[in-house]
Motif scaffolding. Structure first.
Motif, short mmCIF file in Angstrom:
data_model
loop_
_atom_site.label_atom_id
_atom_site.label_comp_id
_atom_site.label_asym_id
_atom_site.label_seq_id
_atom_site.Cartn_x
_atom_site.Cartn_y
_atom_site.Cartn_z
N LYS A 52 0.85 -1.19 0.00
CA LYS A 52 0.00 0.00 0.00
C LYS A 52 0.89 1.24 0.00
O LYS A 52 2.07 1.17 0.36
N VAL A 53 0.32 2.36 -0.35
CA VAL A 53 1.07 3.61 -0.41
C VAL A 53 1.49 4.01 1.00
O VAL A 53 0.67 4.04 1.92
N GLY A 54 2.77 4.32 1.18
CA GLY A 54 3.28 4.75 2.48
C GLY A 54 3.74 3.62 3.37
O GLY A 54 4.21 3.88 4.49
N PHE A 55 3.61 2.35 2.94
CA PHE A 55 4.02 1.24 3.78
C PHE A 55 5.53 1.16 3.82
O PHE A 55 6.19 1.25 2.78
N GLU A 56 6.09 1.01 5.05
CA GLU A 56 7.54 1.00 5.22
C GLU A 56 8.01 -0.29 5.88
O GLU A 56 8.91 -0.27 6.73
N GLY A 57 7.35 -1.39 5.57
CA GLY A 57 7.81 -2.68 6.06
C GLY A 57 7.42 -2.97 7.48
O GLY A 57 7.96 -3.88 8.09
N GLY A 58 6.51 -2.24 8.06
CA GLY A 58 6.08 -2.49 9.43
C GLY A 58 6.49 -1.43 10.41
O GLY A 58 5.91 -1.32 11.49
N GLN A 59 7.51 -0.64 10.09
CA GLN A 59 7.89 0.45 11.00
C GLN A 59 6.87 1.59 10.86
O GLN A 59 6.07 1.62 9.94
N MET A 60 6.91 2.51 11.82
CA MET A 60 5.97 3.61 11.81
C MET A 60 6.17 4.47 10.56
O MET A 60 7.23 5.04 10.37
N PRO A 61 5.15 4.58 9.69
CA PRO A 61 5.34 5.32 8.44
C PRO A 61 5.46 6.82 8.68
O PRO A 61 5.13 7.34 9.74
N LEU A 62 5.95 7.49 7.65
CA LEU A 62 6.24 8.92 7.78
C LEU A 62 4.99 9.73 8.07
O LEU A 62 5.02 10.66 8.88
N GLN A 63 3.86 9.41 7.45
CA GLN A 63 2.64 10.19 7.67
C GLN A 63 2.09 10.04 9.07
O GLN A 63 1.26 10.84 9.51
N ARG A 64 2.55 9.04 9.83
CA ARG A 64 2.14 8.88 11.23
C ARG A 64 3.20 9.40 12.19
O ARG A 64 2.89 9.68 13.35
N ARG A 65 4.44 9.50 11.72
CA ARG A 65 5.51 10.02 12.58
C ARG A 65 5.44 11.55 12.71
O ARG A 65 5.84 12.10 13.73
N LEU A 66 4.95 12.21 11.68
CA LEU A 66 4.91 13.67 11.71
C LEU A 66 3.79 14.15 12.64
O LEU A 66 2.72 13.54 12.71
N PRO A 67 4.02 15.24 13.37
CA PRO A 67 2.97 15.73 14.30
C PRO A 67 1.83 16.38 13.53
O PRO A 67 2.01 17.01 12.49
N LYS A 68 0.63 16.21 14.06
CA LYS A 68 -0.56 16.86 13.52
C LYS A 68 -1.08 17.84 14.56
O LYS A 68 -1.26 17.48 15.72
N ARG A 69 -1.29 19.05 14.15
CA ARG A 69 -1.73 20.06 15.12
C ARG A 69 -2.77 20.97 14.48
O ARG A 69 -2.54 21.52 13.41
N GLY A 70 -3.90 21.12 15.17
CA GLY A 70 -4.90 22.10 14.77
C GLY A 70 -5.76 21.66 13.60
O GLY A 70 -5.53 20.64 12.95
#
Length: 213
Positions: free
Chosen positions: A47-65
Motif C-alpha cells: 500500500k502507499v506509504g508502507f515501510e515494512g512495518g515500521q511507523m510510516p512517515l505520515q504517522r511520525r509527523l505531528p498533527k496540530r490544529g
C-alpha cells in the motif's frame, strides 16, 4: 497547414517503455524490478506509504490544529469599497461584486487603501482603524463597538489561625467544659450529693415499713 500533415510538437510524445523484452532492450531479464524480493513479484505491492512495518512517515509527523475553510470571514479593504458604486453596502452586494467569495459566512473591513466617499455599511464587521476612516469620510456602520472585558476582582483570602493558638485558647467562662461538669462551674461534689438524694428518694421502702402498716 492541412489536416493530413498535422503532427504533435517535437518532444511532446515519447515512445512507451517496453520492459522485460530481452537483454538488448536495456531493461531486459528482470524488467527493472531487481532480483527477487516482495517488490519483484506480481502483486507484491502492499500500500502507499508502507515501510515494512515500521511507523510510516505520515504517522511520525505531528498533527496540530484544524482550520475549516468555511469558519473564517473574508477581509475587505477600503479600496475595494471605494470602487463599488453603491452607497449602501451589505454582505450580499460584496458577493455579487466578487470581492468576497460565495462561501464566506461573514466579512470584515480592514484599514488598507483609501476611502474617498461616503458609505453606509450594514451587517459587516469593521476594525478600529477602518471605522475611523469610514466616519472621517462621512460614512456610517452598524457594527457594534467592542467593549473591554471587566476585570475580575481577586477573592479575599480566608485568615487561618495557627493550630497551636487555636488549641491554647480558653473558653469564655475561663475553664474548658468537661463531660459531667455543669456549665456554671459548680464543683463535682455538689453534683454527686444531688444524685445521691435523688436515688434515696426513689428507692422502695424496706420490710420494716411494711410491718408498721
Amino acid at each position: 497547414m492541412n489536416l493530413n500533415n498535422l503532427k504533435p510538437a517535437e518532444g511532446s510524445k515519447r515512445v512507451r517503455k517496453r520492459v522485460a523484452r530481452g537483454i538488448g532492450s536495456g531493461t531486459g531479464k528482470t524488467g527493472g524490478r531487481g532480483h527477487k524480493g516482495q517488490r519483484a513479484r506480481s502483486g507484491g505491492f502492499h500500500k502507499v506509504g508502507f515501510e515494512g512495518g515500521q511507523m510510516p512517515l505520515q504517522r511520525r509527523l505531528p498533527k496540530r490544529g484544524f482550520k475549516s475553510p468555511a469558519s473564517g470571514g473574508a477581509e475587505v479593504r477600503l479600496s475595494d469599497l471605494d470602487r463599488m458604486k453603491a452607497e449602501k453596502i451589505d454582505l450580499a452586494m460584496l458577493k455579487e461584486a466578487g470581492i468576497v467569495p460565495e462561501s464566506a459566512p461573514s466579512a470584515k473591513v480592514i484599514l488598507s487603501g483609501k476611502l474617498t466617499r461616503k458609505l453606509a455599511l450594514t451587517g459587516i464587521a469593521v476594525s478600529k482603524g477602518a471605522r475611523a476612516a469610514i466616519e472621517a469620510a462621512g460614512g456610517s456602520t452598524d457594527a457594534p463597538i467592542p467593549q473591554p472585558k471587566p476585570k475580575r476582582e481577586p477573592k479575599p483570602l480566608a485568615v487561618t489561625q495557627p493550630a497551636g493558638e487555636a488549641k491554647g485558647k480558653p473558653d469564655e467562662s475561663g475553664m474548658k467544659a468537661k463531660a459531667g461538669e455543669p456549665a456554671d462551674g459548680a464543683p463535682r461534689e455538689q453534683a454527686k450529693k444531688k444524685k445521691e438524694v435523688k436515688t434515696s428518694s426513689a428507692s422502695p421502702a424496706g420490710p420494716e415499713g411494711k410491718k408498721g402498716k
